[in-house]
Design a protein around this motif. Structure first.
Motif, PDB file in Angstrom:
ATOM      1  N   TYR A   1       0.941  -1.207   0.031  1.00 19.88           N
ATOM      2  CA  TYR A   1      -0.022  -0.031   0.179  1.00 19.88           C
ATOM      3  C   TYR A   1       0.986   1.383   0.031  1.00 19.88           C
ATOM      4  O   TYR A   1       0.629   2.315  -0.960  1.00 19.88           O
ATOM      5  N   TYR A   2       1.856   1.395   0.582  1.00 20.52           N
ATOM      6  CA  TYR A   2       2.877   2.409   0.969  1.00 20.52           C
ATOM      7  C   TYR A   2       3.692   2.505  -0.497  1.00 20.52           C
ATOM      8  O   TYR A   2       3.483   3.758  -0.951  1.00 20.52           O
ATOM      9  N   ASP A   3       3.965   1.643  -1.172  1.00 25.99           N
ATOM     10  CA  ASP A   3       4.727   1.674  -2.172  1.00 25.99           C
ATOM     11  C   ASP A   3       3.800   2.134  -3.417  1.00 25.99           C
ATOM     12  O   ASP A   3       4.205   2.908  -4.297  1.00 25.99           O
ATOM     13  N   LEU A   4       2.677   1.642  -3.433  1.00 25.39           N
ATOM     14  CA  LEU A   4       1.637   2.164  -4.407  1.00 25.39           C
ATOM     15  C   LEU A   4       1.340   3.576  -4.152  1.00 25.39           C
ATOM     16  O   LEU A   4       1.204   4.198  -5.217  1.00 25.39           O
ATOM     17  N   SER A   5       1.197   3.936  -2.971  1.00 24.98           N
ATOM     18  CA  SER A   5       0.688   5.286  -2.698  1.00 24.98           C
ATOM     19  C   SER A   5       2.078   6.310  -3.311  1.00 24.98           C
ATOM     20  O   SER A   5       1.639   7.192  -3.887  1.00 24.98           O
ATOM     21  N   LYS A   6       2.963   5.902  -2.927  1.00 24.17           N
ATOM     22  CA  LYS A   6       4.289   6.866  -3.427  1.00 24.17           C
ATOM     23  C   LYS A   6       4.354   6.776  -4.807  1.00 24.17           C
ATOM     24  O   LYS A   6       4.514   7.951  -5.404  1.00 24.17           O
ATOM     25  N   LYS A   7       3.964   5.829  -5.423  1.00 23.86           N
ATOM     26  CA  LYS A   7       4.377   5.752  -6.983  1.00 23.86           C
ATOM     27  C   LYS A   7       3.005   6.578  -7.476  1.00 23.86           C
ATOM     28  O   LYS A   7       3.346   7.492  -8.302  1.00 23.86           O
ATOM     29  N   VAL A   8       1.989   6.472  -7.333  1.00 25.45           N
ATOM     30  CA  VAL A   8       0.813   7.113  -7.684  1.00 25.45           C
ATOM     31  C   VAL A   8       0.990   8.457  -7.470  1.00 25.45           C
ATOM     32  O   VAL A   8       0.660   9.573  -8.233  1.00 25.45           O
ATOM     33  N   THR A   9       1.139   9.075  -6.058  1.00 27.83           N
ATOM     34  CA  THR A   9       1.376  10.276  -5.652  1.00 27.83           C
ATOM     35  C   THR A   9       2.583  11.074  -6.606  1.00 27.83           C
ATOM     36  O   THR A   9       2.375  12.046  -7.222  1.00 27.83           O
ATOM     37  N   ARG A  10       3.668  10.274  -7.002  1.00 33.37           N
ATOM     38  CA  ARG A  10       4.676  10.906  -7.788  1.00 33.37           C
ATOM     39  C   ARG A  10       4.110  11.400  -9.348  1.00 33.37           C
ATOM     40  O   ARG A  10       4.237  12.289  -9.808  1.00 33.37           O
ATOM     41  N   VAL A  11       3.244  10.281  -9.855  1.00 33.07           N
ATOM     42  CA  VAL A  11       2.768  10.435 -11.115  1.00 33.07           C
ATOM     43  C   VAL A  11       1.814  11.660 -11.252  1.00 33.07           C
ATOM     44  O   VAL A  11       1.614  12.400 -11.901  1.00 33.07           O
ATOM     45  N   LEU A  12       0.707  11.290  -9.995  1.00 35.11           N
ATOM     46  CA  LEU A  12      -0.233  12.601 -10.185  1.00 35.11           C
ATOM     47  C   LEU A  12       0.208  13.781 -10.082  1.00 35.11           C
ATOM     48  O   LEU A  12      -0.107  14.946 -10.470  1.00 35.11           O
ATOM     49  N   LYS A  13       1.323  14.099  -9.119  1.00 35.34           N
ATOM     50  CA  LYS A  13       2.024  15.424  -8.979  1.00 35.34           C
ATOM     51  C   LYS A  13       2.690  15.741 -10.283  1.00 35.34           C
ATOM     52  O   LYS A  13       2.517  17.215 -10.224  1.00 35.34           O
ATOM     53  N   ASN A  14       2.921  15.235 -10.942  1.00 37.38           N
ATOM     54  CA  ASN A  14       3.757  15.537 -12.334  1.00 37.38           C
ATOM     55  C   ASN A  14       2.620  15.773 -13.364  1.00 37.38           C
ATOM     56  O   ASN A  14       3.143  16.128 -14.465  1.00 37.38           O
ATOM     57  N   ILE A  15       1.421  15.597 -13.368  1.00 34.98           N
ATOM     58  CA  ILE A  15       0.623  15.747 -14.300  1.00 34.98           C
ATOM     59  C   ILE A  15       0.079  17.264 -14.300  1.00 34.98           C
ATOM     60  O   ILE A  15      -0.449  17.830 -13.250  1.00 34.98           O
ATOM     61  N   THR A  16       0.112  18.131 -15.588  1.00 36.26           N
ATOM     62  CA  THR A  16      -0.071  19.348 -15.347  1.00 36.26           C
ATOM     63  C   THR A  16      -1.270  19.465 -16.534  1.00 36.26           C
ATOM     64  O   THR A  16      -1.535  18.525 -17.315  1.00 36.26           O
ATOM     65  N   ARG A  17      -1.912  20.617 -16.581  1.00 33.49           N
ATOM     66  CA  ARG A  17      -2.958  20.988 -17.654  1.00 33.49           C
ATOM     67  C   ARG A  17      -2.346  20.754 -18.859  1.00 33.49           C
ATOM     68  O   ARG A  17      -2.814  20.207 -19.765  1.00 33.49           O
ATOM     69  N   GLU A  18      -1.254  21.251 -19.051  1.00 28.74           N
ATOM     70  CA  GLU A  18      -0.592  21.119 -20.362  1.00 28.74           C
ATOM     71  C   GLU A  18      -0.232  19.763 -20.922  1.00 28.74           C
ATOM     72  O   GLU A  18      -0.205  19.372 -21.725  1.00 28.74           O
ATOM     73  N   HIS A  19       0.170  18.964 -19.947  1.00 27.80           N
ATOM     74  CA  HIS A  19       0.532  17.603 -19.948  1.00 27.80           C
ATOM     75  C   HIS A  19      -1.007  16.826 -20.444  1.00 27.80           C
ATOM     76  O   HIS A  19      -0.730  16.085 -21.386  1.00 27.80           O
ATOM     77  N   ASN A  20      -1.879  17.148 -20.095  1.00 31.39           N
ATOM     78  CA  ASN A  20      -3.371  16.609 -20.484  1.00 31.39           C
ATOM     79  C   ASN A  20      -3.572  16.955 -21.963  1.00 31.39           C
ATOM     80  O   ASN A  20      -4.274  16.312 -22.724  1.00 31.39           O
ATOM     81  N   ARG A  21      -3.050  18.341 -22.425  1.00 30.37           N
ATOM     82  CA  ARG A  21      -3.444  18.707 -23.865  1.00 30.37           C
ATOM     83  C   ARG A  21      -2.573  17.652 -24.700  1.00 30.37           C
ATOM     84  O   ARG A  21      -2.962  17.615 -25.735  1.00 30.37           O
ATOM     85  N   ILE A  22      -1.361  17.378 -24.410  1.00 26.48           N
ATOM     86  CA  ILE A  22      -0.710  16.629 -25.264  1.00 26.48           C
ATOM     87  C   ILE A  22      -1.237  15.325 -25.562  1.00 26.48           C
ATOM     88  O   ILE A  22      -1.039  14.839 -26.658  1.00 26.48           O
ATOM     89  N   ARG A  23      -1.901  14.779 -24.726  1.00 24.44           N
ATOM     90  CA  ARG A  23      -2.486  13.565 -24.922  1.00 24.44           C
ATOM     91  C   ARG A  23      -3.532  13.567 -25.779  1.00 24.44           C
ATOM     92  O   ARG A  23      -4.165  13.224 -26.603  1.00 24.44           O
TER      93      ARG A  23
END
Length: 91
Positions: free
Chosen positions: A69-91
């Motif tokens: 749970y801890y490892d998954l939380s850390k991984k997902v937190t890193r991914v979500l913190k790095n997503i920006t509105r500009e990132h979303n437009r690229i997809r």
């Protein structure tokens, strides 16, 4: 919720949405990949169904489940913190 607020104009104010609804919004807009989606679902299931709603008594949660749970939380937190509105437009 913070990622939804940063990247997506939700029809509802994201804090009023359930965590599941926010996860679905992130997935439906292509903001998160399948691996992140599955990790979020797994975290949500473990937290809600097994711990919070008492399907597994606290003493039956194993050390390896807690570490997972801890490892998954850390991984997902890193991914979500790095997503920006500009990132979303690229997809």
């Amino acid at each position: 919720m913070n990622t939804v607020k940063r990247t997506y104009f939700s029809p509802e104010y994201p804090p009023y949405n359930s965590s599941l609804k926010n996860i679905i919004l992130l997935n439906d807009t292509g903001t998160i990949d399948l691996d992140t989606l599955n990790s979020l679902k797994e975290l949500r299931e473990l937290r809600n169904n097994k711990v919070v709603h008492g399907q597994i008594p606290d003493e039956n949660i194993t050390y390896s489940e807690a570490i997972k749970y801890y490892d998954l939380s850390k991984k997902v937190t890193r991914v979500l913190k790095n997503i920006t509105r500009e990132h979303n437009r690229i997809r």
